[in-house]
Design an enzyme around this catalytic site. Structure first.
Site, PDB file in Angstrom:
ATOM      1  N   GLY A 239       3.600  -3.152  -1.797  1.00 47.52           N
ATOM      2  CA  GLY A 239       4.694  -3.345  -0.857  1.00 47.52           C
ATOM      3  C   GLY A 239       4.790  -4.687  -0.172  1.00 47.52           C
ATOM      4  O   GLY A 239       5.821  -4.986   0.442  1.00 47.52           O
ATOM      5  N   PRO A 274      -0.657  -4.072  -5.256  1.00 49.31           N
ATOM      6  CA  PRO A 274       0.404  -5.083  -5.146  1.00 49.31           C
ATOM      7  C   PRO A 274       1.029  -5.400  -6.502  1.00 49.31           C
ATOM      8  O   PRO A 274       0.326  -5.489  -7.512  1.00 49.31           O
ATOM      9  CB  PRO A 274      -0.345  -6.314  -4.617  1.00 49.31           C
ATOM     10  CG  PRO A 274      -1.747  -6.142  -5.094  1.00 49.31           C
ATOM     11  CD  PRO A 274      -2.002  -4.659  -5.143  1.00 49.31           C
ATOM     12  N   GLY A 275       2.325  -5.524  -6.529  1.00 48.44           N
ATOM     13  CA  GLY A 275       3.026  -5.931  -7.746  1.00 48.44           C
ATOM     14  C   GLY A 275       3.785  -7.219  -7.483  1.00 48.44           C
ATOM     15  O   GLY A 275       3.422  -8.299  -7.937  1.00 48.44           O
ATOM     16  N   CYS A 341      30.354  -7.238 -19.249  1.00 52.28           N
ATOM     17  CA  CYS A 341      31.688  -6.763 -18.872  1.00 52.28           C
ATOM     18  C   CYS A 341      31.652  -5.895 -17.623  1.00 52.28           C
ATOM     19  O   CYS A 341      32.017  -4.718 -17.660  1.00 52.28           O
ATOM     20  CB  CYS A 341      32.295  -6.012 -20.042  1.00 52.28           C
ATOM     21  SG  CYS A 341      32.377  -7.083 -21.467  1.00 52.28           S
TER      22      CYS A 341
HETATM   23  N1  LLP Z   1       2.653   1.428  -5.707  1.00 53.46           N
HETATM   24  C1  LLP Z   1       3.661   2.321  -5.758  1.00 53.46           C
HETATM   25  C2  LLP Z   1       3.354   3.748  -5.656  1.00 53.46           C
HETATM   26  C3  LLP Z   1       4.982   1.869  -5.884  1.00 53.46           C
HETATM   27  O1  LLP Z   1       5.981   2.754  -5.915  1.00 53.46           O
HETATM   28  C4  LLP Z   1       5.245   0.478  -5.977  1.00 53.46           C
HETATM   29  C5  LLP Z   1       6.599  -0.010  -6.142  1.00 53.46           C
HETATM   30  C6  LLP Z   1       4.144  -0.401  -5.937  1.00 53.46           C
HETATM   31  C7  LLP Z   1       2.871   0.099  -5.795  1.00 53.46           C
HETATM   32  C8  LLP Z   1       4.313  -1.894  -6.029  1.00 53.46           C
HETATM   33  O2  LLP Z   1       5.055  -2.373  -4.960  1.00 53.46           O
HETATM   34  P1  LLP Z   1       5.202  -3.946  -4.710  1.00 53.46           P
HETATM   35  O3  LLP Z   1       3.850  -4.495  -4.326  1.00 53.46           O
HETATM   36  O4  LLP Z   1       5.700  -4.563  -5.967  1.00 53.46           O
HETATM   37  O5  LLP Z   1       6.195  -4.029  -3.617  1.00 53.46           O
HETATM   38  N2  LLP Z   1      12.654  -2.747  -8.555  1.00 53.46           N
HETATM   39  C9  LLP Z   1      12.535  -3.024  -7.154  1.00 53.46           C
HETATM   40  C10 LLP Z   1      11.161  -2.700  -6.614  1.00 53.46           C
HETATM   41  C11 LLP Z   1      10.743  -1.263  -6.834  1.00 53.46           C
HETATM   42  C12 LLP Z   1       9.375  -0.960  -6.298  1.00 53.46           C
HETATM   43  C13 LLP Z   1       8.957   0.411  -6.656  1.00 53.46           C
HETATM   44  N3  LLP Z   1       7.629   0.752  -6.294  1.00 53.46           N
HETATM   45  C14 LLP Z   1      12.913  -4.477  -6.881  1.00 53.46           C
HETATM   46  O6  LLP Z   1      13.269  -5.179  -7.832  1.00 53.46           O
HETATM   47  O7  LLP Z   1      12.910  -4.929  -5.746  1.00 53.46           O
END
Ligand code: LLP
Length: 419
Positions: A239, A274-275, A341
């Site tokens: 997040g 983290p992603g 489109c």
């Molecule tokens: N863990 C869980 C359980 C999650 O649902 C998520 C993201 C993460 C970790 C990783 O979160 P991060 O560190 O990346 O914020 N497609 C959307 C983001 C969707 C995130 C969904 N869950 C965008 O492009 O903003």
């Protein structure tokens, strides 16, 4: 985006000119910086110091095998949400023993594959899922390590589509019913209770929602301890937000310091997922300007990338900076749009951008996370190539799809083709 810089009027990824990459592999094309990925993962790991931890990179953000391997080499674990993501992690050389498996709709084949591989734990999202995992583990003669995903009911103050920890969301189990579910888990012979898990939402630009969630999880751990259910792992999800435009999120060090403070002295292994904060600013999407056009209302810069390649602006009205790859004279206020489109196919609206003419290149910035992974073949468009830059060298880490491959699995029934 410190690993993307301008030198003598040209935009570089580390020591490679983006124009060179566009010439070599064509556009649209995703370009990732290996040093950026490593640096961001390193910041997370260093934040924990000697404290027992696991940084489980969230594969959904960018699942290219080369990205996964690079992070595995630096000690990352992985957060997966499907059998497909698990297969990628294993194919990339990741260790199953440092994989956590989240998601509200796990299927039997995915659970079996995870048990077979020997993952660290399942983040279980419902009582029904718990029963299914138990049954499958017993059938396989094993036990499944689990955390229960608790819905912390915290407002992450982010886009509603990526807020996951509110009471009305589909994720996790309600905090007040949690102890009951843990009791059930402890009874099941195919289940080993290992941890507790939560995730608040994505693109959080302050530590306060995670602090609030951690505090709630700490009080849950107290209740579990009193109920005689010891917990060894606390998984606080992902997040942490990034700077797309003018946001100033905390660094991983501050985020981790918050967690260390709240969970101090509990003897827990802290897991984070983290992603975005690892991948977003490690990548750009390169695109070529096809045409300029105008109507009575506005100007359009039509480019060869579309919403099928990068969905975030259309889907979330997300901001991505748009930069000229080579310095050019002048600016123009325009919508930067793709060839799809749909009117929702845009990268920028009414934006002051460099006046790059047809044939010139633009870079759509901060596109390393939730970029390629959300790409589709809408309008029968091949998904882009992906390149990984390492210093002054680079590798093609995914070929551009071919048009033929897009319908290779389709068939025309004999009765339609007169056979
Ligand atoms: N863990 C869980 C359980 C999650 O649902 C998520 C993201 C993460 C970790 C990783 O979160 P991060 O560190 O990346 O914020 N497609 C959307 C983001 C969707 C995130 C969904 N869950 C965008 O492009 O903003």
């Amino acid at each position: 985006m410190e690993f993307f810089s301008r030198r003598n009027g040209s935009l570089y990824a580390e020591d490679v000119a983006l124009s060179e990459l566009a010439r070599a592999v064509g556009t649209p094309c995703y370009v990732y910086s290996l040093a950026a990925l490593r640096t961001q993962l390193g910041a997370w790991r260093e934040g924990f110091g000697d404290h027992p931890h696991l940084v489980c990179y969230s594969v959904k953000a960018n699942s290219n095998l080369a990205v996964l391997r690079a992070l595995a080499n630096e000690g990352a674990g992985f957060d997966v949400v499907s059998g497909g993501e698990l297969a990628r992690v294993l194919a990339a050389g990741g260790q199953a023993s440092s994989v956590v498996f989240s998601g509200v709709g796990k299927q039997a084949w995915e659970i079996r594959a995870a048990l077979d591989a020997g993952i660290l734990m399942f983040n279980v999202e419902s009582p029904a899922e718990l029963e299914l995992i138990n049954q499958l583990a017993l059938e396989m003669g094993t036990t499944a390590p689990v955390s229960l995903r608790v819905n912390p009911d915290v407002d992450p103050q982010t886009h509603p589509y990526i807020a996951t920890g509110l009471a009305d969301s589909k994720f996790g189990v309600a905090a007040d019913q949690c102890v009951e579910h843990y009791h059930r888990a402890a009874e099941l012979k195919g289940i080993e209770v290992l941890g507790a898990d939560c995730h608040v939402g994505s693109q959080l630009v302050s530590s306060s929602p995670i602090e609030e969630a951690a505090t709630r999880m700490a009080s849950l751990l107290d209740r579990l301890e009193s109920a005689g259910i010891p917990i060894g792992y606390i998984d606080m999800g992902g997040g942490l937000g990034v700077t797309y435009q003018d946001e100033s999120p905390p660094g991983p060090d501050e985020w981790v310091a918050t967690l260390l403070r709240v969970f101090e002295g509990r003897g827990l292994t802290i897991v984070v997922e983290p992603g975005r904060s690892i991948a977003a600013n490690a990548g750009v999407l390169l695109t070529t300007v096809l045409f300029h056009k105008g109507n009575h209302e506005k100007n359009f810069v039509v480019v060869d990338a579309g919403m099928n390649d990068l969905a975030r602006p259309s889907l979330y009205s997300a901001h991505h900076d748009v930069e000229a790859v080579e310095d050019c004279d002048g600016t123009i206020t325009a919508d930067v749009v793709g060839p799809i489109c749909e009117s929702g196919d845009f990268f920028a609206k009414e934006r002051l951008v460099a006046n790059v003419q047809a044939g010139g290149l633009l870079a759509i910035m901060s596109a390393g996370a939730y970029g390629f992974v959300m790409a589709s073949n809408y309008n029968t468009r091949p998904r882009p190539a992906e390149v990984l830059v390492n210093g002054d060298s680079w590798d093609l880490v995914r070929e551009r799809e071919t048009v033929e491959s897009l319908f290779a699995g389709e068939a025309i029934p004999g009765h339609l083709s007169g056979e």
